[in-house]
Scaffold this motif. Sequence first.
Motif, PDB file in Angstrom:
ATOM      1  N   ILE A   1       0.843  -1.195   0.000  1.00 23.36           N
ATOM      2  CA  ILE A   1       0.000   0.000   0.000  1.00 23.36           C
ATOM      3  C   ILE A   1       0.881   1.249   0.000  1.00 23.36           C
ATOM      4  CG2 ILE A   1      -1.734   1.288   1.335  1.00 23.36           C
ATOM      5  CD1 ILE A   1      -2.710  -1.268  -0.080  1.00 23.36           C
ATOM      6  N   LYS A   2       2.091   1.103   0.530  1.00 24.06           N
ATOM      7  CA  LYS A   2       3.014   2.241   0.500  1.00 24.06           C
ATOM      8  C   LYS A   2       3.249   2.673  -0.943  1.00 24.06           C
ATOM      9  CE  LYS A   2       5.528   1.097   4.699  1.00 24.06           C
ATOM     10  NZ  LYS A   2       6.751   0.740   5.357  1.00 24.06           N
ATOM     11  N   LYS A   3       3.426   1.687  -1.809  1.00 21.21           N
ATOM     12  CA  LYS A   3       3.671   2.014  -3.218  1.00 21.21           C
ATOM     13  C   LYS A   3       2.441   2.673  -3.827  1.00 21.21           C
ATOM     14  CE  LYS A   3       7.044  -1.382  -4.827  1.00 21.21           C
ATOM     15  NZ  LYS A   3       7.271  -2.476  -5.778  1.00 21.21           N
TER      16      LYS A   3
ATOM     17  N   LYS B   1       0.298   4.486  -2.401  1.00 16.88           N
ATOM     18  CA  LYS B   1       0.236   5.891  -1.969  1.00 16.88           C
ATOM     19  C   LYS B   1       1.225   6.734  -2.765  1.00 16.88           C
ATOM     20  CE  LYS B   1      -1.530   6.083   2.656  1.00 16.88           C
ATOM     21  NZ  LYS B   1      -1.339   6.653   3.971  1.00 16.88           N
TER      22      LYS B   1
ATOM     23  N   LYS C   1      -5.906  -5.587   3.315  1.00 13.93           N
ATOM     24  CA  LYS C   1      -5.293  -4.614   4.206  1.00 13.93           C
ATOM     25  C   LYS C   1      -5.787  -4.649   5.653  1.00 13.93           C
ATOM     26  CE  LYS C   1      -3.948   0.117   3.799  1.00 13.93           C
ATOM     27  NZ  LYS C   1      -4.095   0.328   5.201  1.00 13.93           N
TER      28      LYS C   1
END
Lengths: 547, 466
Positions: free
Chosen positions: B185-187, B189, B295
């Motif tokens: 999820i970091k990517k 974002k 998630k």
Amino acid sequence: MDALDDIRQAKEIIQALLKAKKTIRMYPENNPIYIKTLDDTFSKFDDFFDLRDEFSLKIRQYEILFDSEQIYHNPEKEDNLALFFFKDGLRELKFKKGLTKEELEEFLKIMVVDFDREFVDDDIVTLLWEKDFQNIKYSADEAFLTDDADYEAEALRQIGEDAPKPDELLKAYSDAFIAEDISDISIVNLTDRDLNMLVKEIDRDTEDKAGKLTEILFEMLPYTDNKPEYEDICRFIKEIIIYSIKHKDLKTFLSIIRRVSATTKNTAVNNSIKNQLSLMLATVNTEETIRYIGEILDSDTEISDALLNEYIELLDRNAINPFISIMGELKSIRGRKNVITILIQLGSKDIQTLAKGLHDSRWYVVRNIIYILRNIGDKRAVEYLLNTAKHSDIRVRKEAIKALGELKSPIGLQTLRDALNDADDSVRRSAAKALGAIGSETARRLIIEKISQNDFNNRDFEEKKEFYEVLSRWNDAGMIDFLTRKIKKRSLFKRAQRDENNACAAYCLGLMGSKEALPDLYNLRGSKNKLLRDHVDAAIKRIEYGE
Amino acid sequence: MENRAGIEIAKNAQDIINQMAVIIRNAQIHNPTNIAVQSSIEKFIATVNPLTDYETLELVLIGEFFYINETRIRFAMEYLLNFDYLIREFKKRELGSLTITGPLTGNDMQIFLKAFLSAAYSEDPFNAISDGIAAISNMTAGPLKSIKEEGEFDVKKHVRKTYFDAVSYTKGVISKIKSGEKVSIKKAKRVVESMVDLILQEEELLVGMTAIKNYDEYTYHHSVNVSILSVALGQRIGLSRKALTELGLVALFHDIGKMEVPPEILNKPTNFDENEWQIIKKHPSWSVRVILNLKGIDNTSMRTAIVAFEHHLHLDMSGYPKLTQPLDLDFYSKIVCLADQYDAMTSARVYSRIPMAPDKALSIMMERAGTQLHPILFKFFINMIGVFPIGTLVLLDTKELGLVYQGNTTFQDRPRVLIIMDSTGTRIKGHTVDLTEKDAAGRYIRTIIKTMDPNKYRINLAEYLL
């Protein structure tokens, strides 16, 4: 400025940042060391910006460069500042003249995030991006974001292959002249009213997402086709329940549980789903859930009585032990008060389980349990309190004795009698009061027995007085007779003790308001003992004038 | 060392622009000596004068944004109307900048107002203002400058890269989810942040990329397009950067459940039968499961799941899935619904290789505003997409044929157009023209007289935009 000076200052800034990183992590914001470290780091930048406008760093995997010179190097993977920045794609950092202390502090706070241990959805570039610093800029390598580096080139090639034929273009051109003219262009004007309505909608929209998602999940539930689907949905609902209480949202938690409970009673719902949901209801009484509830109760979150009562209705006796367990951990008075309220209601259904708390190693927990048992008022609690009245802690003993008195069970009389001889005078006094609260003939007899013993005469005057005060609740001829005989008694020895006892008896007669005792009291007015005279006068006044 | 002046100016920037707009609005309604005008002038002077003790104040209009001392001023939603108004008034008068070098007086502002208002009737409005304010010692004006084309190539390259990176990322995510791999999820974002940055700086170029319709990779392009359109709309209504990122993220995953739809149904070239349609209608619920399994429960995943479920419901609950109780739609759902409908209608699909023309799609959506679609958001959306959406095939009064290349939010009927055929009907390589350009006599050089559907002639906008 000399280039060597620049490099030296740059190295100092890096070292200052490293030091500040440790300090920011260890100390709170108002700590003098925190403040000094921040000031020192800021002043390093300040000195640098006296002569230069920008402090620009190039980030590599194991080193940091300034003006192409290496100013930091660390070949290790742990505690490596360069790698810390590099791993998320950061390649350049620029601090500009105009940097504020607040910006530096926020930057340092980003530096102390432990991305490995803390659960964060953001990497360092995102955190920097969100802050949108005026005077700290960065460049990041985005290449690692996509797994297919050739995607763009391939997409462009495909698009190029799909070019229109010349005929089609010519047709478009000729058709254009016979196409309809454009009509009036409608440009839609926004009004202030539109805007105000939109602002209100956005404000409303910040409300509860957990509750909303739960509604959606319940809408989905009847349409699930198979076990994995409804198991998933039930699991999500359970996770939302935990999420709500972790975020101190008792209201949402309760609304979800209510909905779960209603669904389990809905005959139209499949039994397998109902079973899953029933398991969820059971989690309300688990230690894990109750611990989170305890944090809510212990926090500043306002909880209305109605909400608390609604929560209590969901609980059963399985919740008693977890609440006893957390009761000793709560820090706030409000939190403890809420838990006591809960246990009073729960414990009334299961005295036996509640009474197990009397064996807790923490004296304050034991005392609270006694308080709860008192408030429940169930006489069955007496048998559990008998031993507690002998607890090693005075505070516990007193509370237990008080409870025995309020519960008025004859089973407690023996224990109270023993307590009349407790090593601590406050316990003895409590025992007397408790006997007074019981008010039975046996209780009276026990007190009279006590005050008639020789050792009682050696007790402190105030203690003796309290014992006599307790006797005043038996305001009958028998008691008056006993007391008047007391004050008439003469003895040549231990006159001081005798006078004290007479003073107590006079005091008691005064409380009882017994006119019959007046003649005997008048006789004592002339006593040489001032204590006795004062108490007699006070008693007479009380009897004659009701003061 | 702290840049106190800069901080103070930054803090007051929104107010400076807002107050100037208020002064001009008031002066247009009332006499300049009216108490309403006077008090708004006093407020403005009270804000500006202390700042000029430290620094010169330079208010510049570049494109659709105001800058004060080279810092772009972002505004909260409540300032939107006034900002928008001031941009239009500046552009009408071809005024590009105002520089204030020292304190102003009430009299100075009266002179400015007189010059500003009367310039609207002048044939040379900028010079009229410039001459009019010559008597103000601490104020000068600068002309409106066109956004330069040089450097545009690099910007286009950057926009293109961002767009295709997002499509590639989306494709990768779906593939990973299908194979049970972990998704970062970091990517996600980071991808969305890049898009948000571009929306804030080069909105029209990135929105223009959504006009590229690739049938073969429709699913991925559609997800990215909806994300871009949603963020662009969110930016128009003044959402913060953080809110825009969240919106972009939820929009990116809004159709993730479609990966559960059997490919033979999803790619069916003809209309769906009733059973197939029932399967398609399940994708919002499937999306919820995929997202929450990906998630777990947190604020972002909840919102993403909510929007994924709701985006086909419609404002009046006439959509799907059918509910037992009506829901109050999430605000982001209303945005994504608009973006989703527009992109779906204007895309080449399996069952309809020729997509709808953008203006046709907008007119259908206009009929749905108030029932299926949020009417106020739709107003913002239509203003954003423009009267002539990017990609529209247009005939100019100069007999040139072109494609709308970049919109103009101030003069919506005067976008930038890419000429693909010259006035003799010869295909040319393509250069862009700005329809706001005037000749020496002050007349517009080019005007759109007709619009057509480029898809009917397989005119590939992508070939020209990229």
